[in-house]
Design an enzyme around this catalytic site. Structure first.
Site, PDB file in Angstrom:
ATOM      1  CG  HIS A   1       1.759  -1.593  17.443  1.00 58.89           C
ATOM      2  ND1 HIS A   1       0.968  -0.477  17.282  1.00 58.89           N
ATOM      3  CD2 HIS A   1       2.688  -1.250  18.373  1.00 58.89           C
ATOM      4  CE1 HIS A   1       1.396   0.482  18.069  1.00 58.89           C
ATOM      5  NE2 HIS A   1       2.441   0.031  18.748  1.00 58.89           N
TER       6      HIS A   1
ATOM      7  CG  ASP B   1      -1.182  -1.644   1.828  1.00 55.76           C
ATOM      8  OD1 ASP B   1      -1.406  -2.705   1.253  1.00 55.76           O
ATOM      9  OD2 ASP B   1      -1.674  -0.558   1.479  1.00 55.76           O
TER      10      ASP B   1
ATOM     11  CB  SER C   1       1.907   2.380  21.095  1.00 51.77           C
ATOM     12  OG  SER C   1       2.838   3.026  20.276  1.00 51.77           O
TER      13      SER C   1
END
Length: 379
Positions: free
Chosen positions: A171, A236, A312
């Site tokens: 991401h 998901d 992250s």
């Protein structure tokens, strides 16, 4: 009584050294040992040229998901065909061109070891007392393992895993639909002293301030992102594949950390993980932390390590005994992904999540790095 503060300081230092793996807190006869795995092989089958992306996504420094441990545990493992689809990958080159590679998955009969058994609110990733340590001074920052942490120009953290390769979160460069702004000119920053030895301030021993540091940047040659991230979404299946590998245009000349297959949480030393990152609430600081794993699924580790956006992409690592070489070795077993806010039977609970390096992911990432599956038979 005058010696008590010094004694406390010594005890704190000893505890910190135990935490980062320099001193074993266990008995001399017990060693947490890296397990052996029978590793699969992930090989390219075909490559298709794609059109240039528009690089229009906004960079997000964290990924939120409402699907918690029980939700993920209830999701069946992918079938063979699904695994091939998820592990197929997209490659982005510095000139903006893009390819998609389909893969095959194979299990060799020899050479392996034994298998071992959203809610809308301000995200809070500090749990109680903030237990993060800012790492100061070039003697620490420029030495292993802290020196393996690097900063991405999109704002995330990465970890050096080979002479020219950096492991990070998907991401940080791709939002699941397209590449984020700045990815075409993606750079990786290495923290270095602001002044060379003998330069201004080098001999100023009277100063109590930490030595000034700066980033030296290297351009990225190409990136690999699994299709499991691109085709999925963060709420998901996608979070299971929130990892990416960056290849630099030139070698970085630093010691790097090897990747390894993530053992079950109960086999981790003290049930604990470690990682260092560039949290955005402490600009310019490398921040180290360690904490216990609270829960796990096949693809994810759930923990409450204190962290803020910017961390992250940090490599999650542990230090265990390498039986073959008879030595201690740190390996990256996961990639810090972000925050999950979960409603568990009406009781709100939040976690920070790391993507585990499973045998399949290890085989894929290792092939990306080495280009030869024969070099990827030991995880």
């Amino acid at each position: 009584m005058a010696g008590i503060p010094g004694l406390l300081l010594l005890l704190l230092l000893l505890l910190l050294l135990c935490a980062v793996g320099q001193v074993s807190p266990y008995g001399a006869h017990w060693k947490p040992t890296w397990p052996a795995y029978r590793l699969p092989v992930v090989l390219p089958q075909s490559t298709l040229n794609l059109g240039k992306p528009d690089f229009g996504a906004e960079a997000k420094l964290e990924v939120s998901s409402s699907c918690g441990p029980q939700c993920h545990k209830g999701t069946p493992l992918p079938t063979y065909e699904e695994a091939k689809r998820y592990l197929s990958y997209e490659t982005l080159y510095a000139n903006g061109s893009r390819t998609e590679t389909q893969v095959g998955i194979y299990v060799l009969s020899s050479g392996g070891g034994q298998e071992s058994s959203g809610k809308s609110r301000r995200k809070r990733q500090i749990y109680g007392y903030d237990s993060r340590f800012s790492i100061f001074g070039k003697d620490f920052l420029l030495n292993y393992p802290f020196s393996t942490s690097v900063k991405l120009s999109t704002g995330c953290t990465g970890t050096l895993v080979a002479e020219k390769h950096v492991l990070t979160a998907a991401h940080c460069i791709h939002d699941g639909k397209t590449y984020v702004k700045g990815t075409q000119k993606l750079r990786v920053g290495f923290l270095k002293p602001k002044f060379k030895d003998g330069g201004r301030g080098a001999n100023d021993s009277s100063s109590a301030m930490p030595e000034k540091m700066k980033f030296q940047w290297i351009r990225v040659k190409r990136t690999h992102v699994p299709k499991g991230w691109i085709k999925g979404n963060a709420n998901d299946i996608g979070m299971d594949y929130d990892y990416a590998l960056l290849e630099l245009k030139k070698p970085h000349k630093r010691k790097f950390m090897k990747i390894g297959v993530s053992p079950p949480a109960k086999q981790l030393p003290g049930g604990r993980i470690h990682f260092s990152g560039y949290d955005n609430d402490r600009p310019g600081n490398l921040v180290y932390r360690f904490c216990d794993v609270k829960d796990e699924t096949y693809d994810l580790l759930y923990q409450q390590c204190d962290a803020q956006p910017g961390a992250s992409g940090s490599g999650v690592y542990v230090r265990m005994w390498k039986r073959q070489q008879q030595k201690w070795e740190r390996k990256i077993i996961g990639i810090f992904s972000g925050h999950q806010w979960v409603d568990m039977n009406g009781s709100p609970q939040d976690f920070n999540v790391a993507v585990r390096i499973t045998p399949l992911k290890y085989a894929q990432i290792c092939y990306w790095i080495k280009g030869n599956y024969l070099d990827c038979r030991e995880g």
